[in-house]
Design an enzyme around this catalytic site. Structure first.
Site, PDB file in Angstrom:
ATOM      1  CG  ASP A 235      88.385  32.294  -8.464  1.00 44.48           C
ATOM      2  OD1 ASP A 235      89.405  32.951  -8.752  1.00 44.48           O
ATOM      3  OD2 ASP A 235      87.228  32.660  -8.773  1.00 44.48           O
ATOM      4  CD  GLU A 237      90.563  38.163  -8.673  1.00 43.16           C
ATOM      5  OE1 GLU A 237      90.214  37.687  -9.760  1.00 43.16           O
ATOM      6  OE2 GLU A 237      89.771  38.680  -7.872  1.00 43.16           O
ATOM      7  N   GLY A 311      85.096  37.157  -7.243  1.00 48.93           N
ATOM      8  CA  GLY A 311      85.530  38.234  -6.362  1.00 48.93           C
ATOM      9  C   GLY A 311      85.108  39.614  -6.781  1.00 48.93           C
ATOM     10  CG  ASP A 312      85.478  40.801 -10.856  1.00 56.22           C
ATOM     11  OD1 ASP A 312      84.784  39.776 -10.820  1.00 56.22           O
ATOM     12  OD2 ASP A 312      86.125  41.129 -11.853  1.00 56.22           O
TER      13      ASP A 312
END
Length: 505
Positions: A235, A237, A311-312
């Site tokens: 991952d 992003e 991440g978010d």
């Protein structure tokens, strides 16, 4: 959703010692390496790529580590306790957790960093590291490591952990980084995103290269992955990558094993590698060793440590839909050598994941479907009855009930080494199963052909409850009935006598 909006047996130990000795250029003899009993972060340090974050709920990742592994919080009074190791360099002290959590439920609130950098992972939610998630149930899955019972960090949707490590040693920008984790190929989904590694400090999607984390799931974002998963991917992003592009990586393969080693290393500018293997036996398979995807060189790592989400996620209501299991893992500074990777895998295999309690780690992997021992009645203590397969049915989907104890085949249960409760009737073996992989109160407890999935794994707890490894719910006699034929289901653990069970006797 984030993706939617972003474009110890001697033979085993000796084998590990030989690799470790070769890794450091022969400076140590095999005998000396054995004496050192090097664990994964000792091996990484010897290879010049020291751990900057090291986490586990099952064992120490340094031979000298004697501190806390994780913290639990009990629901009865919100008190907390740190769970350490039995001895320096050994496994978690599960007896301390069982004692502290007796007659109540517990969650895991912190997973401590063993590296000394202070990158302790707190759950992403109120009272934790901030956000909207909740901590994981502390007793969802027990297992055996090095002959002793321990507990995993069992992530369901809405559970995740995070720490801002940008000022505490995590690689930043285009600095090289390596990472590994031991996870499970039987508790997975395609939700976003079961990750472990480097992530954004602001918990927002900040562009290509802002993340550098291992992803393990059944989500093949760009299509073309071999098999049905789960797969080891990166991952980075704006995408899950199985290789150096958005096209199918011919070297990718699935890892449905009960215990899986997953590795990612990235030099930050030109190259990354993905590896996977069975954590119980054998070596690593190199899935990718080549260029970074276009647009990801150089990397832009921010240094937060993420576990169990993307991440978010979770800063202000962001959805976390992933599930997975975390046993151990580390993030290291630098690009580990292949010899280092191999030595870490040898150490993991030597740790004896999935062995039998009270015995040393196996010299060879246990069978994937353990042969059950002789069965025994499973007593519903509050009712004075037994868990019963009606009329010794061989029909898949039959709901279990309680009935007067008779000693018949339909009441002869075996708790296998894999965590299943199995029943042999009519010449066939079935497993107690959470119907439809249900995780909500009221899910029927049925029999189904044994398949090794997490909805067929059950924890027999010290407080007398039996909890589903997938759901964390208790095996429950509906309505606290004591009548013959009362159905059995899953329900929120409440301490009631209708949730008390005893196998055998």
């Amino acid at each position: 959703m984030r993706r939617g909006r972003r474009a110890v047996l001697a033979s085993a130990v000796t084998a590990a010692a030989v690799v470790f000795s070769a890794l450091i250029g022969g400076a140590l003899s095999t005998t000396t390496a054995q004496a050192a009993v090097s664990e994964p972060c000792d091996i990484y340090a010897a290879g010049g790529t020291p751990c900057v974050a090291a986490h586990s709920t099952v064992r120490a990742l340094y031979a000298a580590y004697s501190g806390s592994l994780y913290q639990v919080r009990r629901s009865s009074d919100n008190a907390t306790a740190n769970i350490g190791v039995v001895a320096a360099g050994s496994v978690a002290n599960s007896a301390a957790q069982d004692s502290f959590c007796a007659n109540t439920s517990c969650v895991i609130t912190i997973v401590y960093d063993q590296s000394g950098h202070g990158n302790d992972l707190a759950y992403q939610g109120p009272g934790g590291s901030g956000g909207t998630d909740k901590p994981s149930n502390a007793t969802s899955e027990s297992l055996i490591v090095s002959g002793d019972k321990v507990y995993s960090l069992y992530i369901n949707p809405g559970n995740s952990y995070w720490h801002n490590g940008s000022s505490s040693g995590m690689p930043l920008g285009s600095a090289p980084q390596g990472a590994y984790m031991v996870t499970s190929g039987t508790h997975v989904n395609g939700g976003c995103c079961f990750d472990y590694g480097n992530s954004e400090t602001d918990r927002h999607a900040d562009g290509a290269g802002a993340m550098d984390a291992i992803n393990f799931s059944t989500s093949c974002w760009f299509g073309g992955c071999s098999g049905s998963g789960p797969w080891v991917q990166a991952d980075l992003e704006y995408g899950l990558f199985s290789g150096g592009s958005q096209s199918w990586n011919q070297g990718q393969r699935a890892f449905p094993n009960r215990y899986v080693t997953a590795m990612l290393k990235n030099n930050g500018t030109t190259q990354m590698a993905l590896k996977g293997g069975d954590a119980q036996s054998g070596g690593l398979t190199t899935l990718w060793n080549g260029s970074l995807p276009p647009g990801y060189n150089p990397m832009h790592q921010q240094g937060a440590v993420i576990l169990g989400s993307g991440g978010d996620c979770c800063a202000s209501g962001g959805g976390n839909l992933s599930l997975g299991t975390f046993y151990e893992g580390a993030v290291v500074a630098g690009y580990p050598s292949d010899a280092t990777d191999n030595a870490v895998q040898a150490n993991i295999v030597a740790a004896g994941y999935g062995g039998t309690a009270g015995t040393p780690p196996p010299s060879s992997p246990p069978p994937s479907s353990p042969t059950p021992a002789a069965g025994a009645p499973l007593h519903a203590v509050g009712a004075g009855k037994c868990l019963d397969d009606p009329n010794s049915s061989t029909t898949q989907g039959t709901q279990m009930q309680i009935n007067s104890c008779s000693g018949q085949a339909g009441q002869s249960w075996t708790h296998t080494a894999s965590g299943a409760l199995s029943l042999t009737v009519g010449g066939s073996t079935f497993c107690l199963d959470a119907n439809g992989q249900g995780t909500s109160p009221g899910t029927k407890a049925i029999i189904w052909s044994c398949n090794g999935q997490s909805n067929q794994q059950w924890n027999l707890n010290a407080n007398g409850t039996i909890t589903g490894a997938q759901s964390g719910l208790c095996l429950d006699v509906t309505g606290a009935s004591t009548a013959n034929g009362a159905p059995v289901e899953l329900w929120t653990c409440n301490g009631g006598s209708n949730q008390q069970w005893k196998l055998g006797g």
